[in-house]
Design an enzyme around this catalytic site. Structure first.
Site, PDB file in Angstrom:
ATOM      1  CB  SER A 158     -40.340 -11.198   6.360  1.00 53.36           C
ATOM      2  OG  SER A 158     -41.302 -10.185   6.127  1.00 53.36           O
ATOM      3  CE1 TYR A 184     -37.471  -7.556   8.878  1.00 52.80           C
ATOM      4  CE2 TYR A 184     -39.080  -6.992   7.186  1.00 52.80           C
ATOM      5  CZ  TYR A 184     -38.684  -7.786   8.252  1.00 52.80           C
ATOM      6  OH  TYR A 184     -39.496  -8.815   8.688  1.00 52.80           O
TER       7      TYR A 184
END
Length: 323
Positions: A158, A184
């Site tokens: 990502s 994350y």
């Protein structure tokens, strides 16, 4: 490793997964898609199956997988929990034991910005699920990947990797306060570094690896975010409808799955690996501010990739290529 630079892909930000496989014949090839029954994974499964591949979807919630994938041919659902080492080993042993050659493995499953949780060994859940689970899976499936002779392993990272590198001194947030976005960010950096390390080790065995940013797509991945956090991504228009604007990285699920499928199937990528992709193209190194296109330097650092590999091997007790 090939250079981190575009190669002139005919596809782009607005392309869909079905656009990417148009004209390709994947008949006789076996693909495995983790997370293949939710979000982008469904469209990834649909596209690969439509091109003739036999797609195996490992699922923790078999009932949900059966409902979601109903009507899509060439799909087999197998039981597997990416957070459970024994479950991953059992799944991998079943596939390898069947004598299958796995040509495509897309590691699409993941969690994002979750409250602090730990796996049974005490490792932070985002790192454990997004990285360690897939590290175990690739290790278990290694004989099947090698058997294909030209396998591709695709890690769905990502743009969130730009948040931070992996904190090798405190991956599990033992000494520092837990921050869900830092967790994350390092997990998504780990996805990119794993692809880099795997490609380096797998090339001699015909196994190439890629990582990618799929785009900003509102899926179940955002279930732990507040309404305010979701609105900050500008994913809704003034009428409250989901905004789709690939030029601003706001994509539909069909568009979001395209780069995964491109990395897994594009003939242009033969002889290439270890690169980070977005918009169905190899990315350039990041030059602008975080949040813009490109791959951060810490996500394409071979020394960091080696360090992550060694730590992952120590934690899991397995390693792709050791079998």
């Amino acid at each position: 490793m090939s250079e981190q630079k575009p190669i002139g892909s005919p596809f782009g930000a607005a392309s869909t997964a079905l656009n990417v496989v148009e004209g390709l014949d994947l008949t006789g090839k076996t693909a495995i898609v983790t997370g293949g029954y939710s979000g982008l994974g469904v469209e990834t499964t649909r596209a690969l199956a439509s091109a003739g591949a036999h797609v195996i979807v490992p699922a923790r919630d078999r009932g949900k997988a059966e409902r979601t994938l109903a009507g899509i041919g060439n799909v087999t659902i197998e039981t597997m929990d990416l957070t459970d080492a024994a479950s991953i080993a059992a799944f991998s042993n079943r596939i390898v034991g069947q004598g299958r050659a796995v040509s495509i493995l897309i590691n699409s499953a993941g969690i994002m910005a979750t409250p602090l949780a730990r796996d049974v060994d005490g490792h932070e859940s985002q790192f454990a699920t997004n990285h360690l689970g897939h590290f175990r899976l690739v290790a278990g499936l290694w004989p099947a990947l090698v058997k294909s002779g030209n396998a591709r392993v695709v890690s769905v990272s990502s743009r969130g990797h730009q948040i931070c590198p992996v904190d090798f001194d405190d991956i599990d947030f033992r000494a520092r306060p837990y921050d869900k976005w830092q967790a994350y960010g390092q997990a998504k950096t780990a996805n990119a570094l794993f692809a880099l390390g795997l490609d380096q080790r797998g090339t001699a065995f015909g196994v190439r690896a890629f990582s990618l940013h799929p785009g900003v797509i509102l899926t179940d991945l955002a279930r732990h975010l507040s309404e305010e956090e979701i609105n900050a991504f500008d994913v809704y228009d003034e009428n409250g409808d989901r905004r789709v604007d690939p030029s601003r990285d706001l994509k539909s699920p069909e568009q979001g799955a395209a780069t995964s499928v491109w990395a897994a199937t594009s003939p242009q990528l033969v002889g290439i690996g270890g690169v980070y992709c977005e918009d169905c193209e190899i990315s350039l190194p990041q030059e602008e501010a975080p949040g813009d296109k490109g791959v951060a330097p810490w996500a394409m650092d071979p020394q960091a990739a080696d360090r992550l590999w060694d730590i992952s091997k120590t934690i899991t007790g397995v390693s792709p290529g050791d079998m």
